[in-house]
Design a protein around this motif. Structure first.
Motif, PDB file in Angstrom:
ATOM      1  N   UNK A  79     -10.720 -25.069   0.566  1.00 40.29           N
ATOM      2  CA  UNK A  79     -11.448 -23.801   0.470  1.00 40.29           C
ATOM      3  C   UNK A  79     -10.585 -22.718  -0.180  1.00 40.29           C
ATOM      4  N   UNK A  80      -9.287 -22.711   0.135  1.00 43.50           N
ATOM      5  CA  UNK A  80      -8.390 -21.743  -0.503  1.00 43.50           C
ATOM      6  C   UNK A  80      -8.365 -21.963  -2.008  1.00 43.50           C
ATOM      7  N   UNK A  81      -8.261 -23.226  -2.418  1.00 43.71           N
ATOM      8  CA  UNK A  81      -8.244 -23.547  -3.846  1.00 43.71           C
ATOM      9  C   UNK A  81      -9.543 -23.118  -4.504  1.00 43.71           C
ATOM     10  N   UNK A  82     -10.655 -23.389  -3.864  1.00 45.73           N
ATOM     11  CA  UNK A  82     -11.954 -22.997  -4.410  1.00 45.73           C
ATOM     12  C   UNK A  82     -12.042 -21.477  -4.557  1.00 45.73           C
ATOM     13  N   UNK A 108       1.813 -22.320  -2.443  1.00 47.05           N
ATOM     14  CA  UNK A 108       1.744 -22.682  -1.023  1.00 47.05           C
ATOM     15  C   UNK A 108       0.718 -23.791  -0.805  1.00 47.05           C
ATOM     16  N   UNK A 109      -0.437 -23.644  -1.442  1.00 48.49           N
ATOM     17  CA  UNK A 109      -1.504 -24.637  -1.295  1.00 48.49           C
ATOM     18  C   UNK A 109      -1.056 -25.970  -1.886  1.00 48.49           C
ATOM     19  N   UNK A 110      -0.430 -25.940  -3.062  1.00 49.86           N
ATOM     20  CA  UNK A 110       0.014 -27.176  -3.699  1.00 49.86           C
ATOM     21  C   UNK A 110       1.044 -27.914  -2.855  1.00 49.86           C
ATOM     22  N   UNK A 111       1.852 -27.186  -2.111  1.00 51.76           N
ATOM     23  CA  UNK A 111       2.855 -27.818  -1.240  1.00 51.76           C
ATOM     24  C   UNK A 111       2.211 -28.614  -0.113  1.00 51.76           C
ATOM     25  N   UNK A 112       0.959 -28.330   0.221  1.00 53.23           N
ATOM     26  CA  UNK A 112       0.295 -29.052   1.305  1.00 53.23           C
ATOM     27  C   UNK A 112      -0.257 -30.389   0.853  1.00 53.23           C
ATOM     28  N   UNK A 113      -0.330 -30.602  -0.478  1.00 53.25           N
ATOM     29  CA  UNK A 113      -0.869 -31.847  -0.996  1.00 53.25           C
ATOM     30  C   UNK A 113       0.160 -32.955  -0.911  1.00 53.25           C
ATOM     31  N   UNK A 114      -0.304 -34.183  -0.676  1.00 49.19           N
ATOM     32  CA  UNK A 114       0.642 -35.304  -0.662  1.00 49.19           C
ATOM     33  C   UNK A 114       1.248 -35.514  -2.043  1.00 49.19           C
ATOM     34  N   UNK A 115       2.514 -35.897  -2.063  1.00 47.84           N
ATOM     35  CA  UNK A 115       3.179 -36.166  -3.341  1.00 47.84           C
ATOM     36  C   UNK A 115       2.559 -37.401  -3.986  1.00 47.84           C
TER      37      UNK A 115
END
Length: 56
Positions: free
Chosen positions: A16-19, A45-52
């Protein structure tokens, strides 16, 4: 700065943040709780929550 300002609640999930960032064209959003500023969340910050991803 965008008028009116766009702010998000602290319990918004990363999708939702990305959207919201994509819809508004901003890369940082203020986070509010009960009308008070409690922080700022950035696209980084949001990108850091994604799996590598990449070779395992």
């Amino acid at each position: 700065m965008r008028t009116p300002a766009v702010a998000v609640p602290g319990d918004l999930d990363p999708a939702e943040l990305t959207r919201c960032m994509n819809d508004t064209g901003v890369r940082a959003l203020p986070v509010v709780d009960e009308g008070a500023l409690v922080g700022i969340v950035t696209l980084q910050d949001v990108l850091r929550t994604l799996p590598a991803s990449g070779p395992s």
